[in-house]
Design an enzyme around this catalytic site. Sequence first.
Site, PDB file in Angstrom:
ATOM      1  CE  LYS A 105     -57.815 -60.374  -6.086  1.00 39.20           C
ATOM      2  NZ  LYS A 105     -58.274 -61.553  -6.566  1.00 39.20           N
TER       3      LYS A 105
ATOM      4  NE  ARG B  33     -58.455 -68.639  -7.642  1.00 36.35           N
ATOM      5  CZ  ARG B  33     -58.543 -67.610  -8.140  1.00 36.35           C
ATOM      6  NH1 ARG B  33     -58.113 -66.704  -8.758  1.00 36.35           N
ATOM      7  NH2 ARG B  33     -59.813 -66.864  -7.263  1.00 36.35           N
TER       8      ARG B  33
ATOM      9  CG  HIS C  44     -63.643 -66.745  -7.701  1.00 37.94           C
ATOM     10  ND1 HIS C  44     -64.279 -65.497  -7.246  1.00 37.94           N
ATOM     11  CD2 HIS C  44     -62.544 -66.686  -8.475  1.00 37.94           C
ATOM     12  CE1 HIS C  44     -63.592 -64.625  -8.068  1.00 37.94           C
ATOM     13  NE2 HIS C  44     -62.548 -65.113  -8.560  1.00 37.94           N
TER      14      HIS C  44
ATOM     15  NE  ARG D 108     -65.344 -63.540  -3.141  1.00 35.77           N
ATOM     16  CZ  ARG D 108     -65.848 -64.400  -3.472  1.00 35.77           C
ATOM     17  NH1 ARG D 108     -66.857 -64.959  -2.743  1.00 35.77           N
ATOM     18  NH2 ARG D 108     -65.854 -65.135  -4.511  1.00 35.77           N
TER      19      ARG D 108
ATOM     20  CE1 TYR E 196     -30.951 -49.033 -24.806  1.00 34.24           C
ATOM     21  CE2 TYR E 196     -33.107 -48.848 -23.932  1.00 34.24           C
ATOM     22  CZ  TYR E 196     -31.849 -48.712 -23.616  1.00 34.24           C
ATOM     23  OH  TYR E 196     -30.937 -48.046 -22.465  1.00 34.24           O
TER      24      TYR E 196
ATOM     25  CB  CYS F  77     -36.261 -46.606 -22.113  1.00 33.36           C
ATOM     26  SG  CYS F  77     -36.019 -46.040 -24.003  1.00 33.36           S
TER      27      CYS F  77
ATOM     28  CG  ASP G 185     -35.371 -45.892 -15.786  1.00 34.33           C
ATOM     29  OD1 ASP G 185     -35.929 -46.578 -15.301  1.00 34.33           O
ATOM     30  OD2 ASP G 185     -34.098 -45.983 -15.982  1.00 34.33           O
TER      31      ASP G 185
HETATM   32  C1  LIG Z   1     -59.794 -61.082  -6.754  1.00 29.78           C
HETATM   33  C2  LIG Z   1     -60.917 -62.010  -6.225  1.00 29.78           C
HETATM   34  C3  LIG Z   1     -62.053 -61.165  -6.133  1.00 29.78           C
HETATM   35  C4  LIG Z   1     -62.348 -59.864  -6.742  1.00 29.78           C
HETATM   36  O1  LIG Z   1     -62.400 -59.980  -8.172  1.00 29.78           O
HETATM   37  P1  LIG Z   1     -63.001 -58.812  -9.202  1.00 29.78           P
HETATM   38  O2  LIG Z   1     -63.088 -59.285 -10.447  1.00 29.78           O
HETATM   39  O3  LIG Z   1     -61.667 -57.846  -9.109  1.00 29.78           O
HETATM   40  O4  LIG Z   1     -63.993 -58.115  -8.557  1.00 29.78           O
HETATM   41  C5  LIG Z   1     -63.151 -61.885  -5.492  1.00 29.78           C
HETATM   42  N1  LIG Z   1     -63.133 -62.947  -5.029  1.00 29.78           N
HETATM   43  C6  LIG Z   1     -62.094 -63.766  -5.014  1.00 29.78           C
HETATM   44  C7  LIG Z   1     -62.009 -65.290  -4.539  1.00 29.78           C
HETATM   45  C8  LIG Z   1     -60.936 -63.250  -5.833  1.00 29.78           C
HETATM   46  O5  LIG Z   1     -59.681 -63.921  -5.986  1.00 29.78           O
END
Ligand SMILES: *Cc1c(COP(=O)(O)O)cnc(C)c1O
Length: 384
Positions: free
Chosen positions: A39, A137, A169, A229, A275, A323, A325
């Site tokens: 992602k 969530r 999750h 994941r 700056y 800055c 850039d």
């Molecule tokens: C982003 C995400 C992950 C991966 O998370 P990491 O901590 O980078 O491994 C896995 N599952 C879900 C649902 C996520 O949103």
Amino acid sequence: MLISKSRAWYEVDRSAIKHNVEAIRALLHGNTKIMAVVKANAYGAGDLEVSKCMQECGVDFFAVSSVDEALSLRKNGIQESLLILGYTPPEHFHYLSEYQIIQTLVSLDYAKKLDAYCEQAGVKIRAHVKVDTGMSRIGIRCVKQDDHIADVLEAYRLPHLQVEGMFSHFAVSDNIDQQEHIDFTNEQIAQFEYVRKKITEAGIKPGIVHLQNSYGIINYPELSYDYVRPGILLLGFTSDCKDRLAQPIDLKPAVSLKANVTLVKTVQPGSCVSYGRNYRPKEQRRIATVCLGYADGYPRFVSNRGSHVLIHGEKAPIVGNICMDQMMVDITDLTCDVQEGDVVTFFGEDHGAYLAMDELSHLAQTINNETLCWIGARVPRIYK
Ligand SMILES: *Cc1c(COP(=O)(O)O)cnc(C)c1O
């Protein structure tokens, strides 16, 4: 057009990414496989390139956060299973069937909406049920005080969806220092197991089951679901190098951020730099101007807070406000001779020296995940 190494660039080491896949695999057991979380443009490293690395490693499942991320991978030849971890608006449901994308069911209402679309369009859409075991969530909520197992079963039974899996999750799998957080994660695991058992008892096959993110893999190695994941681990980092881990993992950081020196000058006592005039040396200093700024993802917040770069493998402090850039670096104390065109490293390797991204993340009061995502779209990615 992005011209490589014109001013600033981001090096992505494909062999390091592949090494990290093997390092993750070394922690898995049973038949557990990797679902690569790519992602947010693979945390800024380039989702297509990282996905291709994954394909070469034999990874057969990918996850992204949105339908546009999914479409971009599909249109560029990623044909493996592809799960959208988040919400897809109803007006884009048609893409899910057209491109064989798996949609997360974020709630029972949402699942019904998707089912109704499938019926009306005469299509089947593949889906995974998200179970909220405590993160609060998305997902059908199945926590002790608020259990909606009946909704999970109903989602599985929707006639026009092809529900192929379920997942949840973790909220604090990164913290194994505080017992209450370990207890919370174990409670999430117990809830997940409970949901899986209820599904099976109802005569439904749960399909592909997955739970662990990066820290879940490292800190809860006793788990063995169909997939894990990992996201950040693929790039060779944990979120914070200070986190205690339940077991070691052999990661290789895969990215480094670089730019050129554009000008070297001597600044006299009483002068000010950048700056805000926040840096005013009391003695004569040698200052290099470097063409990287906050528009490239180097946070302005760390200005005048002790951040460093590497030049010819030596550490040099950033001085004055960063800055958009450009920024200025004090090279007075370096043993090497710095010239226009020399390479400056903001994190990563340089002439055998190494500057950890964690240093920047700590100064910016954030985690490596966010630092990675900052890298600006205008910085060309160079794949080694
Ligand atoms: C982003 C995400 C992950 C991966 O998370 P990491 O901590 O980078 O491994 C896995 N599952 C879900 C649902 C996520 O949103």
